[in-house]
Motif scaffolding. Structure first.
Motif, PDB file in Angstrom:
ATOM      1  N   SER A 126       1.110  -1.287  -0.271  1.00  0.00           N
ATOM      2  CA  SER A 126       0.066  -0.328  -0.289  1.00  0.00           C
ATOM      3  C   SER A 126       0.966   1.193   0.457  1.00  0.00           C
ATOM      4  O   SER A 126       2.075   1.443   0.850  1.00  0.00           O
ATOM      5  N   ASP A 163      -8.644  10.500   4.594  1.00  0.00           N
ATOM      6  CA  ASP A 163      -9.762   9.966   3.352  1.00  0.00           C
ATOM      7  C   ASP A 163      -8.872   9.874   2.292  1.00  0.00           C
ATOM      8  O   ASP A 163      -9.231   8.393   1.640  1.00  0.00           O
ATOM      9  N   GLN A 164      -8.535  11.007   1.191  1.00  0.00           N
ATOM     10  CA  GLN A 164      -7.841  10.496   0.261  1.00  0.00           C
ATOM     11  C   GLN A 164      -5.914   9.247   0.587  1.00  0.00           C
ATOM     12  O   GLN A 164      -5.801   8.353  -0.123  1.00  0.00           O
ATOM     13  N   ALA A 221      -6.679   6.844   2.934  1.00  0.00           N
ATOM     14  CA  ALA A 221      -6.919   5.298   3.198  1.00  0.00           C
ATOM     15  C   ALA A 221      -7.999   5.214   1.827  1.00  0.00           C
ATOM     16  O   ALA A 221      -7.805   3.729   2.060  1.00  0.00           O
ATOM     17  N   LEU A 222      -7.428   6.260   1.029  1.00  0.00           N
ATOM     18  CA  LEU A 222      -8.147   4.742  -0.598  1.00  0.00           C
ATOM     19  C   LEU A 222      -7.629   5.030  -1.327  1.00  0.00           C
ATOM     20  O   LEU A 222      -7.776   4.102  -2.532  1.00  0.00           O
ATOM     21  N   ARG A 274      -4.963   3.350  -0.358  1.00  0.00           N
ATOM     22  CA  ARG A 274      -4.313   2.270   0.685  1.00  0.00           C
ATOM     23  C   ARG A 274      -4.957   1.029  -1.115  1.00  0.00           C
ATOM     24  O   ARG A 274      -4.738   0.706  -1.229  1.00  0.00           O
TER      25      ARG A 274
END
Length: 124
Positions: free
Chosen positions: A68, A118-119, A121-122, A124
């Motif tokens: 990731s 948010d950026q 986490a997305l 990953r």
């Protein structure tokens, strides 16, 4: 009187039995070893994932945390920072004379941090 009690008892027994039957998935519809949906000897395939579930995509098996873009530490660090800023904002609101400019700055800072989280986490 006995007939009324007998009817009520029969209705409750039927409701409990039928509720358990529906909860278990009906005739062979549930899971488990000998059930219908999934399991060792269930209906359909031998070792499927249960009723209505497909096998995960092959690329999901091959994913690892190292591949990731952002590590869990970075994301957890952002969450910790956001938590701290929310506490600071809460303190600003609870002040005797809340400073609107400071509150607005904290809100903007929180929005920026949450967007960054948010950026990441997305990604990953």
């Amino acid at each position: 009187m006995k007939t009324k009690i007998l009817l009520i008892t029969a209705a409750m027994t039927f409701a409990i039995f039928f509720g358990g039957f529906v909860y278990a998935g009906g005739m062979g519809g549930g899971g488990g070893m000998m059930g219908g949906g999934g399991g060792m000897m269930g209906g359909g395939r031998m070792m499927d994932y249960g009723r209505g579930y497909a096998a995960p995509f092959q690329d999901q098996y091959n994913r690892s945390n190292e591949s990731s873009q952002y590590s869990n530490r970075e994301i957890e660090g952002l969450r910790y920072e956001i938590r701290g800023r929310r506490e600071e904002l809460s303190d600003l609101y609870r002040a005797d004379k809340p400073d609107k400019e400071l509150i607005d700055q904290k809100i903007n800072e929180l929005s920026r941090l949450e967007a960054e989280l948010d950026q990441k986490a997305l990604a990953r």
